[in-house]
Design a protein around this motif. Structure first.
Motif, PDB file in Angstrom:
ATOM      1  N   ASP A  57     -20.489  21.031  19.725  1.00  0.00           N
ATOM      2  CA  ASP A  57     -19.813  20.392  20.951  1.00  0.00           C
ATOM      3  C   ASP A  57     -18.859  19.441  20.737  1.00  0.00           C
ATOM      4  O   ASP A  57     -19.034  18.691  19.768  1.00  0.00           O
ATOM      5  CB  ASP A  57     -21.062  20.062  21.788  1.00  0.00           C
ATOM      6  N   LEU A  58     -17.913  19.304  21.431  1.00  0.00           N
ATOM      7  CA  LEU A  58     -16.948  18.463  21.133  1.00  0.00           C
ATOM      8  C   LEU A  58     -17.593  16.939  21.613  1.00  0.00           C
ATOM      9  O   LEU A  58     -16.748  16.067  21.017  1.00  0.00           O
ATOM     10  CB  LEU A  58     -15.791  18.946  21.966  1.00  0.00           C
ATOM     11  N   ASN A  65     -16.984  23.632  23.268  1.00  0.00           N
ATOM     12  CA  ASN A  65     -17.606  23.805  21.840  1.00  0.00           C
ATOM     13  C   ASN A  65     -16.245  24.148  21.028  1.00  0.00           C
ATOM     14  O   ASN A  65     -15.157  25.046  21.120  1.00  0.00           O
ATOM     15  CB  ASN A  65     -18.282  25.385  21.736  1.00  0.00           C
ATOM     16  N   LEU A  66     -16.282  23.730  19.792  1.00  0.00           N
ATOM     17  CA  LEU A  66     -15.118  23.684  18.818  1.00  0.00           C
ATOM     18  C   LEU A  66     -15.297  24.966  18.247  1.00  0.00           C
ATOM     19  O   LEU A  66     -16.398  25.518  17.836  1.00  0.00           O
ATOM     20  CB  LEU A  66     -15.152  22.638  17.972  1.00  0.00           C
ATOM     21  N   SER A  67     -14.333  25.622  17.656  1.00  0.00           N
ATOM     22  CA  SER A  67     -14.145  26.786  16.917  1.00  0.00           C
ATOM     23  C   SER A  67     -13.546  26.568  15.631  1.00  0.00           C
ATOM     24  O   SER A  67     -12.376  26.170  15.517  1.00  0.00           O
ATOM     25  CB  SER A  67     -13.619  27.998  17.432  1.00  0.00           C
ATOM     26  N   GLU A 195     -30.019  21.122   5.362  1.00  0.00           N
ATOM     27  CA  GLU A 195     -30.978  21.939   6.073  1.00  0.00           C
ATOM     28  C   GLU A 195     -30.439  22.887   7.166  1.00  0.00           C
ATOM     29  O   GLU A 195     -31.161  24.017   7.411  1.00  0.00           O
ATOM     30  CB  GLU A 195     -31.628  20.595   7.010  1.00  0.00           C
ATOM     31  N   ASP A 196     -29.066  22.747   7.407  1.00  0.00           N
ATOM     32  CA  ASP A 196     -28.279  23.856   8.091  1.00  0.00           C
ATOM     33  C   ASP A 196     -28.019  24.777   7.455  1.00  0.00           C
ATOM     34  O   ASP A 196     -27.077  25.929   8.048  1.00  0.00           O
ATOM     35  CB  ASP A 196     -27.084  23.066   8.919  1.00  0.00           C
ATOM     36  N   ASP A 225     -25.795  24.418  15.729  1.00  0.00           N
ATOM     37  CA  ASP A 225     -26.068  24.457  17.419  1.00  0.00           C
ATOM     38  C   ASP A 225     -25.819  26.001  17.710  1.00  0.00           C
ATOM     39  O   ASP A 225     -25.000  26.188  18.797  1.00  0.00           O
ATOM     40  CB  ASP A 225     -24.844  23.743  17.942  1.00  0.00           C
ATOM     41  N   GLY A 226     -26.255  26.721  17.059  1.00  0.00           N
ATOM     42  CA  GLY A 226     -26.570  28.060  17.558  1.00  0.00           C
ATOM     43  C   GLY A 226     -25.445  29.111  16.856  1.00  0.00           C
ATOM     44  O   GLY A 226     -25.310  30.184  17.255  1.00  0.00           O
TER      45      GLY A 226
END
Length: 251
Positions: A57-58, A65-67, A195-196, A225-226
Motif C-alpha cells: 500500500d502507498l 497499491n504500488l507495482s 521473514e518475507d 501484503d499478499g
C-alpha cells in the motif's frame, strides 16, 4: 522497509558473502582461501538485477497499491586504487536511465551515451542513491565478514567449474544458511526483512588459484501484503588483472 527494497537487495547480495555451503568436490586440489576483489589491480564486471511484484500500500489511507518492475544492467571496469568506468541502463518503472560514468579519485564525470561529459558530484548512478560497484558489494580486507567467511569455507566442500573462462569453485547457499548467519551476526531489521522471503537460492564462485569471487547468483521470492515479489541478481567479474584496462578522464 520491504524486502524488495534496495537495502534488501544488498542484504541478499551480502548473503553470498556471509554464508556458503559447498557441493561435493570434484577435485582433490584445494582452492585458495577467500580473497577480496580489492586485492586485484584491475578487472571488468557486469551486473544484471531484476525486482518485480507488488510493493504494498502507498500509505496515507490512499488505498493505492504500488507495482514494482525494476531492471538494472550495469557493466564497467575498475583499476586500483581509485579509477572506475561504468555504463548503466535501468528501468525503474517511473524513471529510465542510460548513463555512462568515469570516476578518478575525487573527480567524476557522467553523460548520456553519445552526449557531452559533465562533472558530477558523486558520479553516475550514485547520484540517484544507488551503487552497483562490485567493491561495495563484496567483502573487503577491512571487513570482518571476509575473515569470518574464510573460516567457514576452510571446512566446506566445493564443486569445480569454469566460469567466465576462469578455473573456479562453486559454493551453493540456501535460505536456511542465510537465516542462520543473519540470526548470529545480523540486526533485528535484517531478520524482519528475511521473514518475507520464502525462497532463496544463491551461489558464489571463487577463482581456484586466488580465491577472488568471480560470480554471484541470487534468485529469491516472497510475499508482501499478499503480493508475490521476486528478485534475480547476477554479478560477474572477468579479465582479472588485465593490464590492457585503462581508465582516463574524458577528452
Amino acid at each position: 522497509m520491504r524486502w524488495w527494497s534496495t537495502r534488501w537487495l544488498i542484504v541478499a547480495m551480502l548473503g553470498l558473502g556471509l554464508v556458503a555451503v559447498g557441493c561435493n568436490s570434484s577435485s582433490d586440489e584445494p582452492p585458495a582461501p577467500l580473497a577480496s576483489p580489492s586485492d586485484l589491480e584491475s578487472f571488468r564486471y557486469d551486473l544484471n538485477a531484476k525486482i518485480s511484484g507488488g510493493g504494498g500500500d502507498l500509505g496515507g489511507g490512499s488505498g493505492v497499491n504500488l507495482s514494482i518492475d525494476f531492471t538494472v544492467d550495469a557493466s564497467g571496469a575498475i583499476v586500483a586504487p581509485d579509477r572506475q568506468q561504468s555504463t548503466i541502463k535501468a528501468d525503474l518503472g517511473f524513471l529510465s536511465i542510460n548513463l555512462e560514468s568515469i570516476s578518478i579519485g575525487e573527480d567524476s564525470w557522467t553523460r548520456e551515451p553519445g552526449g557531452e561529459w559533465t562533472t558530477a558530484s558523486e558520479g553516475g548512478f550514485g547520484d540517484l542513491g544507488f551503487d552497483v560497484s562490485p567493491t561495495d558489494v563484496l567483502p573487503t580486507e577491512d571487513d570482518q565478514t571476509l575473515s569470518d567467511l574464510r573460516d567457514i569455507l576452510a571446512d566446506r566442500e566445493w564443486e569445480s567449474e569454469e566460469v567466465n573462462g576462469i578455473d573456479a569453485v562453486r559454493y551453493d547457499i540456501t535460505r536456511e544458511d542465510l537465516v542462520a548467519m543473519v540470526t548470529e551476526t545480523g540486526t533485528a531489521q535484517d531478520l524482519a526483512d528475511l521473514e518475507d522471503m520464502q525462497e532463496f537460492d544463491g551461489s558464489i564462485w571463487l577463482e581456484r588459484s586466488t580465491g577472488i569471487p568471480v560470480k554471484l547468483l541470487v534468485d529469491a521470492s516472497g510475499t508482501v501484503d499478499g503480493e508475490e515479489n521476486t528478485i534475480h541478481l547476477e554479478l560477474n567479474l572477468k579479465d582479472l588483472n588485465d593490464d590492457s584496462i585503462e581508465i582516463e578522464p574524458p577528452a
